[in-house]
Design an enzyme around this catalytic site. Sequence first.
Site, mmCIF file in Angstrom:
data_model
loop_
_atom_site.group_PDB
_atom_site.id
_atom_site.type_symbol
_atom_site.label_atom_id
_atom_site.label_comp_id
_atom_site.label_asym_id
_atom_site.label_seq_id
_atom_site.Cartn_x
_atom_site.Cartn_y
_atom_site.Cartn_z
ATOM 1 C CG ASP A 102 37.279 45.252 35.043
ATOM 2 O OD1 ASP A 102 38.331 45.247 34.398
ATOM 3 O OD2 ASP A 102 36.495 44.267 35.046
ATOM 4 C CG PHE A 151 37.986 38.059 39.838
ATOM 5 C CD1 PHE A 151 36.991 38.868 39.296
ATOM 6 C CD2 PHE A 151 37.730 37.394 41.021
ATOM 7 C CE1 PHE A 151 35.771 39.011 39.931
ATOM 8 C CE2 PHE A 151 36.510 37.529 41.663
ATOM 9 C CZ PHE A 151 35.527 38.335 41.106
ATOM 10 C CB VAL A 152 41.395 41.436 43.400
ATOM 11 C CG1 VAL A 152 42.738 41.377 42.706
ATOM 12 C CG2 VAL A 152 40.637 42.700 42.998
ATOM 13 C CG ASP A 158 31.005 39.841 45.310
ATOM 14 O OD1 ASP A 158 31.379 40.779 44.581
ATOM 15 O OD2 ASP A 158 30.049 39.104 45.017
HETATM 16 P P1 5GP Z 1 33.472 48.108 35.448
HETATM 17 O O1 5GP Z 1 32.111 48.642 35.206
HETATM 18 O O2 5GP Z 1 34.550 49.168 35.602
HETATM 19 O O3 5GP Z 1 33.854 47.049 34.458
HETATM 20 O O4 5GP Z 1 33.452 47.269 36.757
HETATM 21 C C1 5GP Z 1 33.226 47.795 37.954
HETATM 22 C C2 5GP Z 1 32.587 46.753 38.853
HETATM 23 O O5 5GP Z 1 32.911 45.414 38.474
HETATM 24 C C3 5GP Z 1 33.126 46.920 40.232
HETATM 25 O O6 5GP Z 1 32.279 47.759 40.961
HETATM 26 C C4 5GP Z 1 33.126 45.524 40.771
HETATM 27 O O7 5GP Z 1 31.898 45.246 41.368
HETATM 28 C C5 5GP Z 1 33.253 44.636 39.582
HETATM 29 N N1 5GP Z 1 34.633 44.151 39.413
HETATM 30 C C6 5GP Z 1 35.514 44.496 38.452
HETATM 31 N N2 5GP Z 1 36.681 43.861 38.600
HETATM 32 C C7 5GP Z 1 36.543 43.084 39.695
HETATM 33 C C8 5GP Z 1 37.431 42.191 40.388
HETATM 34 O O8 5GP Z 1 38.599 41.971 40.055
HETATM 35 N N3 5GP Z 1 36.910 41.572 41.488
HETATM 36 C C9 5GP Z 1 35.642 41.775 41.925
HETATM 37 N N4 5GP Z 1 35.261 41.120 43.014
HETATM 38 N N5 5GP Z 1 34.790 42.615 41.309
HETATM 39 C C10 5GP Z 1 35.246 43.276 40.202
#
Ligand code: 5GP
Length: 178
Positions: A102, A151-152, A158
């Site tokens: 993300d 958001f998925v 989860d």
């Molecule tokens: P980042 O550090 O790249 O922003 O986010 C990574 C973490 O955020 C992922 O491991 C996940 O746990 C959470 N995350 C990011 N986007 C989503 C989403 O759309 N849905 C869910 N359930 N978790 C997300």
Amino acid sequence: MKKDIERILIDEAVIQKRLDTMAKEIETDFPAGPIIAIVLLKGAFVFAADLLRRIPRELSIECLNVSSYHGGMESSGKVDFLDRHFPEVKGAHVLLLDDILDTGRTLAAVAKRLEEEGALAVHTGVLLAKDKKRAEEVEADYTGFEIGDEFVVGYGLDYKGKYRNLPYVGVLKLSAAN
Ligand code: 5GP
Ligand code: MG
């Protein structure tokens, strides 16, 4: 559970088929010798279980608890390492697996830590990558699917601890997100 899903984004069969290809790529790309797969909990456990069973190579599996979302829908911007011990990775080729890329903060922070701990090389794999500008300059070496910036849940992902056991990736109904 299903009643809370607005629409299915990637169904079970499509995920499984994509994992066949990803596993073959990883199998071909990785040099001979030991591999340590590092699975980021909890989100990546379903993806990792299905992917790693398709890689007929000697490898060990370690799990890391990191937290960046703290149960909600927005990234907190800070990555916490929650385990007391960090796995031994010195001199190893590491395959770092997460559910979704993300902002990129999680993957960047864990990859950096693995390098500090002496990993020979860090290769990264994610089931999903959001098509957006990242806070950290990081892309995965292996990406299952690119998705829009929404958001998925499901297939390990989860919302407030729920929906991880859905066999597909879907978008949550707004009414279920409260
Ligand atoms: P980042 O550090 O790249 O922003 O986010 C990574 C973490 O955020 C992922 O491991 C996940 O746990 C959470 N995350 C990011 N986007 C989503 C989403 O759309 N849905 C869910 N359930 N978790 C997300
Ligand atoms: Mg996560």
